[in-house]
Design a protein around this motif. Structure first.
Motif, PDB file in Angstrom:
ATOM      1  N   SER A 218      60.633   6.562 -14.199  1.00  0.00           N
ATOM      2  CA  SER A 218      59.767   5.709 -13.369  1.00  0.00           C
ATOM      3  C   SER A 218      58.593   5.180 -14.175  1.00  0.00           C
ATOM      4  CB  SER A 218      59.221   6.492 -12.177  1.00  0.00           C
ATOM      5  OG  SER A 218      60.251   6.839 -11.314  1.00  0.00           O
TER       6      SER A 218
ATOM      7  N   ALA B  50      64.426 -12.302  -9.903  1.00  0.00           N
ATOM      8  CA  ALA B  50      63.799 -11.082  -9.391  1.00  0.00           C
ATOM      9  C   ALA B  50      64.456  -9.848 -10.011  1.00  0.00           C
ATOM     10  CB  ALA B  50      63.890 -11.026  -7.867  1.00  0.00           C
ATOM     11  N   ARG B  51      65.797  -9.869 -10.111  1.00  0.00           N
ATOM     12  CA  ARG B  51      66.496  -8.737 -10.732  1.00  0.00           C
ATOM     13  C   ARG B  51      66.090  -8.596 -12.200  1.00  0.00           C
ATOM     14  NH1 ARG B  51      71.168 -10.608  -7.604  1.00  0.00           N
ATOM     15  NH2 ARG B  51      71.455  -9.087  -5.948  1.00  0.00           N
TER      16      ARG B  51
ATOM     17  N   GLY C  21      63.351  -9.552 -13.624  1.00  0.00           N
ATOM     18  CA  GLY C  21      61.965  -9.121 -13.739  1.00  0.00           C
ATOM     19  C   GLY C  21      61.736  -7.657 -13.383  1.00  0.00           C
ATOM     20  N   SER C  22      62.645  -7.093 -12.607  1.00  0.00           N
ATOM     21  CA  SER C  22      62.463  -5.706 -12.183  1.00  0.00           C
ATOM     22  C   SER C  22      63.295  -4.710 -12.989  1.00  0.00           C
ATOM     23  CB  SER C  22      62.811  -5.561 -10.699  1.00  0.00           C
ATOM     24  OG  SER C  22      64.190  -5.809 -10.497  1.00  0.00           O
ATOM     25  N   LYS C  23      64.084  -5.189 -13.963  1.00  0.00           N
ATOM     26  CA  LYS C  23      64.943  -4.305 -14.765  1.00  0.00           C
ATOM     27  C   LYS C  23      64.100  -3.438 -15.690  1.00  0.00           C
ATOM     28  CE  LYS C  23      68.628  -2.776 -16.981  1.00  0.00           C
ATOM     29  NZ  LYS C  23      68.188  -1.444 -17.342  1.00  0.00           N
ATOM     30  N   LYS C  24      64.119  -2.129 -15.460  1.00  0.00           N
ATOM     31  CA  LYS C  24      63.385  -1.177 -16.285  1.00  0.00           C
ATOM     32  C   LYS C  24      64.298  -0.630 -17.376  1.00  0.00           C
ATOM     33  CE  LYS C  24      60.015   0.700 -13.076  1.00  0.00           C
ATOM     34  NZ  LYS C  24      59.466   1.954 -12.571  1.00  0.00           N
TER      35      LYS C  24
END
Length: 169
Positions: free
Chosen positions: A45, A86-87, A89-92
């Motif tokens: 996280s 959006a996907r 930009g949120s890929k960690k």
């Protein structure tokens, strides 16, 4: 399983004192295992290694490969849709669609040891990194090390507190 040894004299001295006092350190090792597993899971996280250093970002190729697994991510012309953006930009780092690595951290505690790791085949590559072609055709590009296993400064203090708690009369 990946082995990471603790070479911290204070922690080792505390553990040796516990062995002398208790003989069977299984309960303490169990607590330490739980602590280290929870700490490793939290790193996914936070996106940081045990040393507090942020993990390297995903490469553009990795992000596009991830986004392309989802229907509706690309327009008919091939560009990214709003959902695709959006996907992307949120890929960690280290978090794929199954989240397997981030959820499969296990430990094994014994009388005088604790081991922590992941059964995922690719865990060592994520922990230590790999150069392009290091394993034949894989990986297709360099993968930076993103350590998720290890002992942070906070973990170190918690381990010492656990050991101290078992040493009290």
């Amino acid at each position: 399983m990946i082995n990471i040894e603790i070479n911290d004299r204070e922690v080792l001295d505390a553990l040796e004192g516990l062995v002398r006092r208790l003989g069977n350190m299984s309960p303490a090792m169990q607590d330490i295992g739980e602590l280290l597993a929870e700490s490793a899971i939290q790193r996914f996280s936070d996106g940081v290694g045990p040393d507090g250093e942020a993990w390297k970002e995903n490469s553009p190729a990795t992000i596009l490969a991830y986004v392309d697994k989802y229907k509706g991510s690309r327009s008919k012309r091939g560009g990214l849709t709003k959902k695709g953006q959006a996907r992307a930009g949120s890929k960690k780092p280290l978090i794929g669609e199954t989240k397997s690595l981030s959820t499969m951290i296990h430990y094994s505690a014994g009388r005088d040891r604790v081991e922590i790791g992941s059964p995922q085949v690719y865990a060592a590559v994520q922990q230590f990194g790999a150069k392009r072609g290091q394993f034949g055709a894989a990986p297709w590009g360099d993968i930076p090390a993103r350590p998720f296993l290890g002992v942070s400064d906070s973990d170190r203090g918690s381990i010492l507190a656990i050991v101290s708690g078992y040493m009290l009369p």
